[in-house]
Write a protein that holds these residues in place. Structure first.
Motif, short mmCIF file in Angstrom:
data_model
loop_
_atom_site.label_atom_id
_atom_site.label_comp_id
_atom_site.label_asym_id
_atom_site.label_seq_id
_atom_site.Cartn_x
_atom_site.Cartn_y
_atom_site.Cartn_z
N SER A 148 37.71 -0.97 30.39
CA SER A 148 37.51 -2.28 31.02
C SER A 148 36.06 -2.52 31.46
O SER A 148 35.75 -3.59 31.98
N VAL A 149 35.17 -1.55 31.22
CA VAL A 149 33.82 -1.62 31.75
C VAL A 149 32.79 -1.50 30.62
O VAL A 149 32.97 -0.71 29.69
N ASP A 150 31.73 -2.30 30.69
CA ASP A 150 30.66 -2.24 29.69
C ASP A 150 29.59 -1.20 30.02
O ASP A 150 29.07 -0.52 29.14
N VAL A 151 29.25 -1.12 31.30
CA VAL A 151 28.15 -0.24 31.73
C VAL A 151 28.52 0.45 33.04
O VAL A 151 29.05 -0.18 33.95
N ILE A 152 28.22 1.75 33.12
CA ILE A 152 28.37 2.49 34.36
C ILE A 152 26.99 2.89 34.86
O ILE A 152 26.19 3.46 34.12
N ILE A 153 26.72 2.55 36.12
CA ILE A 153 25.49 2.97 36.77
C ILE A 153 25.84 3.85 37.96
O ILE A 153 26.98 3.83 38.44
N SER A 154 24.88 4.60 38.44
CA SER A 154 25.07 5.43 39.62
C SER A 154 23.70 5.90 40.06
O SER A 154 22.80 6.07 39.24
N ASN A 155 23.55 6.13 41.37
CA ASN A 155 22.25 6.50 41.90
C ASN A 155 22.39 7.70 42.85
O ASN A 155 22.73 7.55 44.01
N CYS A 156 22.16 8.88 42.30
CA CYS A 156 22.15 10.12 43.09
C CYS A 156 23.48 10.38 43.79
O CYS A 156 23.51 10.70 44.98
N VAL A 157 24.58 10.21 43.05
CA VAL A 157 25.92 10.38 43.64
C VAL A 157 26.74 11.45 42.90
O VAL A 157 27.42 12.25 43.53
N ILE A 158 26.66 11.48 41.58
CA ILE A 158 27.52 12.38 40.82
C ILE A 158 27.23 13.84 41.15
O ILE A 158 28.13 14.69 41.13
N ASN A 159 25.99 14.15 41.53
CA ASN A 159 25.68 15.53 41.92
C ASN A 159 26.45 15.96 43.16
O ASN A 159 26.59 17.15 43.42
N LEU A 160 26.93 14.98 43.94
CA LEU A 160 27.70 15.29 45.14
C LEU A 160 29.13 15.71 44.83
O LEU A 160 29.82 16.26 45.69
N SER A 161 29.58 15.44 43.62
CA SER A 161 30.97 15.75 43.26
C SER A 161 31.15 17.24 42.98
O SER A 161 30.35 17.84 42.26
N PRO A 162 32.22 17.83 43.50
CA PRO A 162 32.52 19.24 43.19
C PRO A 162 33.22 19.41 41.84
O PRO A 162 33.50 20.53 41.44
N ASP A 163 33.50 18.29 41.14
CA ASP A 163 34.18 18.36 39.85
C ASP A 163 33.54 17.36 38.88
O ASP A 163 34.11 16.32 38.56
N LYS A 164 32.34 17.67 38.44
CA LYS A 164 31.59 16.75 37.58
C LYS A 164 32.26 16.49 36.23
O LYS A 164 32.21 15.36 35.73
N PRO A 165 32.89 17.50 35.60
CA PRO A 165 33.59 17.19 34.34
C PRO A 165 34.64 16.09 34.49
O PRO A 165 34.77 15.22 33.63
N LYS A 166 35.35 16.11 35.61
CA LYS A 166 36.37 15.08 35.84
C LYS A 166 35.71 13.71 36.03
O LYS A 166 36.24 12.69 35.57
N VAL A 167 34.57 13.67 36.71
CA VAL A 167 33.86 12.40 36.90
C VAL A 167 33.50 11.79 35.55
O VAL A 167 33.73 10.60 35.31
N PHE A 168 32.94 12.60 34.66
CA PHE A 168 32.51 12.06 33.38
C PHE A 168 33.68 11.75 32.45
O PHE A 168 33.60 10.82 31.63
N ARG A 169 34.78 12.48 32.58
CA ARG A 169 35.98 12.12 31.82
C ARG A 169 36.51 10.77 32.28
O ARG A 169 36.95 9.94 31.46
#
Length: 264
Positions: A148-169
């Motif tokens: 449902s989304v064309d573009v994903i942006i983020s600013n210095c947040v994904i590094n805070l996640s303890p489960d980065k593979p799940k974020v990108f999936r």
């Protein structure tokens, strides 16, 4: 990493950003948990690459002086696109994206901190941003429909996640075919000393000890399904990263990077 440890990290980050959201004045906050950042949010964001015009175009209180770059400068947003901001905070990047996608576009901000969501919604109402909405949720479990989304942006947040593979999936799941990822985040350029890597309270919520090595991050993105993956560290980021933990030479271990990928 155990589920308990992951939850402890999330609670730590949520508590940190709750404090920031509730502060009357956010001068002194930055991507780092250090209290040494004494510049105003506007001064900090100027160093991150935001123009004077961008900084003056958003509601007062939406720029919290957080981040490690300017995803707007790399996202190449077009009118009519649907944009998703992971970790939207006070709404700063969402409001800038809103201006680029126009009335025919839509911007969705997701943040796991209720106080940030309330702050962002108030800012949207104050600024009249009718094409922008904010949803409470974790970036590992996005409250967003498939494709449902064309573009994903983020600013210095994904590094805070303890489960980065799940974020990108999850990012891959919600993107349309041909959709793109355009984020600013910190990456590890050298192995962190143990005393920095293990300081959960001071550093995980400060965008330091959660950073991943470039090769590992690229592998995660490609395993999630992304193609045309590029990760470009910015040498000039040393100038502001050194202020995140004064005296520790942290700029020798991490850098801000431009991270891109496409869902074929």
């Amino acid at each position: 990493m155990s589920d308990l440890t992951k939850d402890q990290i999330r609670q730590n980050v949520r508590s940190r950003y709750k404090q920031i959201a509730l502060q009357e004045s956010n001068s002194g906050t930055c991507c780092s948990a250090s209290t040494a950042c004494c510049d105003s949010p506007t001064e900090i964001s100027s160093k991150l690459g935001y123009s004077t015009e961008e900084l003056s175009a958003v509601p007062e209180g939406s720029n919290l002086g957080l981040g490690c770059g300017n995803p707007q400068s790399i996202a190449e947003l077009k009118p009519g696109e649907v944009v998703l901001d992971l970790g939207s905070g006070g709404g700063f990047d969402c409001f800038l994206a809103s201006r680029q996608v126009g009335e025919t576009g839509r911007v969705i901000g997701v943040d796991m901190t209720p106080e940030m969501i309330s702050k962002a919604r108030a800012n949207a109402s104050k600024g009249g941003f009718s094409n922008t909405e904010f949803r409470l949720g974790e970036i590992e479990h996005l409250p967003v429909a498939d494709q449902s989304v064309d573009v994903i942006i983020s600013n210095c947040v994904i590094n805070l996640s303890p489960d980065k593979p799940k974020v990108f999936r999850e990012a891959f799941r919600v993107l349309k075919s041909g959709g793109r990822l355009a984020i600013s985040d910190v990456v590890l350029t050298a192995e962190l000393p143990p005393e920095i890597k293990n300081d959960l309270d001071a550093l995980y919520s400060g965008c330091i000890s959660g950073a991943s090595p470039i090769d590992e991050l690229k592998m995660i993105l490609e395993q999630s399904g992304f193609t045309q993956v590029t990760i470009e560290p910015k040498d000039e980021s040393r100038a502001f990263i050194k202020d995140w933990l004064p005296g520790a030479n942290i700029e020798d271990y991490i850098a801000s990077a431009i991270i891109k990928g496409v869902k074929a």
